[in-house]
Design a protein around this motif. Structure first.
Motif, mmCIF file in Angstrom:
data_model
loop_
_atom_site.group_PDB
_atom_site.id
_atom_site.type_symbol
_atom_site.label_atom_id
_atom_site.label_comp_id
_atom_site.label_asym_id
_atom_site.label_seq_id
_atom_site.Cartn_x
_atom_site.Cartn_y
_atom_site.Cartn_z
ATOM 1 N N LYS A 228 0.841 -1.195 0.000
ATOM 2 C CA LYS A 228 0.000 0.000 0.000
ATOM 3 C C LYS A 228 0.875 1.243 0.000
ATOM 4 C CE LYS A 228 -2.179 1.004 3.787
ATOM 5 N NZ LYS A 228 -3.159 0.911 4.892
ATOM 6 N N GLY A 229 0.414 2.285 -0.680
ATOM 7 C CA GLY A 229 1.090 3.571 -0.672
ATOM 8 C C GLY A 229 0.079 4.688 -0.510
ATOM 9 N N ILE A 230 0.403 5.678 0.329
ATOM 10 C CA ILE A 230 -0.471 6.828 0.559
ATOM 11 C C ILE A 230 0.362 8.098 0.445
ATOM 12 C CG2 ILE A 230 -1.982 8.023 2.185
ATOM 13 C CD1 ILE A 230 -2.595 5.346 3.460
ATOM 14 N N ALA A 231 -0.093 9.040 -0.383
ATOM 15 C CA ALA A 231 0.582 10.325 -0.542
ATOM 16 C C ALA A 231 -0.383 11.445 -0.169
ATOM 17 C CB ALA A 231 1.071 10.500 -1.973
ATOM 18 N N LYS A 232 0.121 12.410 0.604
ATOM 19 C CA LYS A 232 -0.662 13.591 0.976
ATOM 20 C C LYS A 232 0.155 14.814 0.582
ATOM 21 C CE LYS A 232 -3.093 11.227 4.702
ATOM 22 N NZ LYS A 232 -3.545 11.249 6.117
ATOM 23 N N ILE A 233 -0.351 15.562 -0.401
ATOM 24 C CA ILE A 233 0.397 16.661 -1.003
ATOM 25 C C ILE A 233 -0.305 17.986 -0.721
ATOM 26 C CG2 ILE A 233 1.310 17.572 -3.174
ATOM 27 C CD1 ILE A 233 1.075 14.654 -4.242
ATOM 28 N N LYS A 234 0.442 18.954 -0.210
ATOM 29 C CA LYS A 234 -0.096 20.288 0.048
ATOM 30 C C LYS A 234 0.016 21.100 -1.239
ATOM 31 C CE LYS A 234 1.268 20.215 4.923
ATOM 32 N NZ LYS A 234 2.090 20.875 5.974
ATOM 33 N N ALA A 235 -1.063 21.129 -1.997
ATOM 34 C CA ALA A 235 -1.049 21.858 -3.266
ATOM 35 C C ALA A 235 -0.959 23.358 -3.025
ATOM 36 C CB ALA A 235 -2.295 21.521 -4.072
ATOM 37 N N THR A 236 -1.711 23.844 -2.032
ATOM 38 C CA THR A 236 -1.645 25.234 -1.583
ATOM 39 C C THR A 236 -1.760 25.227 -0.065
ATOM 40 O OG1 THR A 236 -4.045 25.628 -1.658
ATOM 41 C CG2 THR A 236 -2.813 25.941 -3.721
ATOM 42 N N GLU A 237 -1.771 26.408 0.526
ATOM 43 C CA GLU A 237 -1.936 26.493 1.974
ATOM 44 C C GLU A 237 -3.286 25.934 2.409
ATOM 45 O OE1 GLU A 237 0.068 27.401 4.458
ATOM 46 O OE2 GLU A 237 1.683 27.490 2.986
ATOM 47 N N ALA A 238 -4.281 26.003 1.530
ATOM 48 C CA ALA A 238 -5.631 25.568 1.890
ATOM 49 C C ALA A 238 -6.005 24.208 1.307
ATOM 50 C CB ALA A 238 -6.655 26.611 1.440
#
Length: 364
Positions: A228-238
């Motif tokens: 399993k792989g999980i990615a959490k990316i902050k595209a902008t501050e919101a």
């Protein structure tokens, strides 16, 4: 000479008066030493030193009230729940020594049910016994006890599943620095079933742009593995983008769950799954999110084998969530989901299912 005589006489008079009053003096007992509770800010807010020790203690928890709904139900389903959390920490030559305990109890209202066209009263409130959710200690990077499997991890929505339950285990985490950590766990699949434990590994990378978690597990019961792989990316501050991909070579303890009649348990999973979630922080109090997940090629020899023929089924789910902070320590969550696919076509008269809940969490 007269002045000197006057001073000596005055001193003698004062000594005489003091001696006369000494016989009537009140003896005041010495105050016993008392140690007041001291704030411990080493581990964050809410910790206090246990008197007489260098151990810091935090007691917290929450009270939850939740109203559940599904379009194939006959009415509302309500639940009241409590959790009590006890967290103790101290410093040793091997690092931080942490002890953590969490209890839970809940009450589901019981009442009228319909059977063969006749209404029956089922009795009073259905109150669960206290359940031990977590009980473990950590010393440095070593964790021993009962808590979520190392394989645990999913998207932030309320529609998805990433596999994994709480389990007895021993694990070690090596902090490599720069936001990189590597963990290895040995987990007890079942009591007195097998001498070979579940073997789980995890690599975590956390940076300013977000995080990536990679999981791998081997289950000796079916001699199968899961990834399993999980990615959490902050595209902008919101705006945050979350992605999940998972694969099972066959039924494993970390199955993604089968949607038939609400069953979701180990060994009832799919060969692969992929999903995504978008979360937008509107302001300090309000956040909204939406996403979906696809489950492909359900296993035919899991725990549901013999109950329902789900082998090869493909299913999917979409959902939306609204989170709102009413006041400090009081949060509201509104979730709406829709499940559909081959399993629902076969076992729910060909219809998908809308469901959701309203949850209020009061924490302390």
């Amino acid at each position: 000479m007269n002045i000197k005589s006057l001073l000596l006489g005055s001193a003698a008079a004062l000594l005489a008066v003091s001696g006369a009053r000494a016989a009537d003096a009140i003896v005041v007992a010495e105050p016993e030493p008392m140690e007041y509770v001291r704030i411990c800010d080493v581990y964050g807010a809410g910790f206090y030193y246990i008197p007489g020790t260098e151990t810091c203690l935090k007691i917290g928890g929450l009270v939850r009230y939740q109203i559940n709904w599904a379009d194939n139900d006959d009415g509302w389903r309500k639940e009241a729940l409590m959790r009590l959390k006890i967290d103790a920490r101290s410093e040793t030559e091997y690092g931080t020594f942490r002890r953590y305990i969490e209890f839970q109890a809940s009450a589901n209202a019981r009442g009228w049910v319909e059977e063969d066209g006749v209404d029956y009263w089922t009795g009073a409130s259905d109150e669960s016994g206290t359940a031990l959710r977590h009980a473990y200690f950590e010393l440095g990077g070593l964790l021993v006890g009962h808590t979520d499997t190392l394989f645990d991890g999913d998207l932030s929505g309320e529609f998805d599943t990433g596999g994994g339950e709480r389990v007895n285990q021993i694990r070690y985490t090596f902090d490599a620095g720069n936001g990189i950590a590597v963990s290895l766990g040995l987990e007890e699949e079942s009591n007195d079933y097998d001498y070979v434990p579940l073997i789980v590994g995890k690599v975590s990378i956390a940076q300013g742009w977000g995080s990536v978690d990679l999981f791998a597990g081997y289950d000796n019961a079916y001699e199968e593995f899961a990834l399993k792989g999980i990615a959490k990316i902050k595209a902008t501050e919101a705006l945050t983008i979350e992605l999940l991909a998972a694969y099972e070579s066959g039924p494993t303890y970390w199955g993604f769950g089968n949607p038939i009649v609400g069953i979701s348990s180990p060994y009832d999973g799919y060969e692969w799954s992929a999903g995504g979630y978008l979360m937008y922080q509107v302001n300090e109090k309000l956040a909204i999110g939406a996403g979906g997940q696809y489950f492909a090629d359900a296993h035919s020899n899991g725990l549901l084998d013999g109950i329902a023929d789900v082998g090869g089924n493909n299913d999917w789910v979409v959902g939306a969530v609204v989170d709102y902070k009413i006041v400090e320590n009081l949060d509201a969550k509104l979730a709406l989901n829709y499940n559909d696919g081959d399993t629902y076509d076969e076992y729910n008269d060909g219809d998908g299912v809308f469901s959701g809940f309203l949850r209020l969490d009061a924490s302390f």
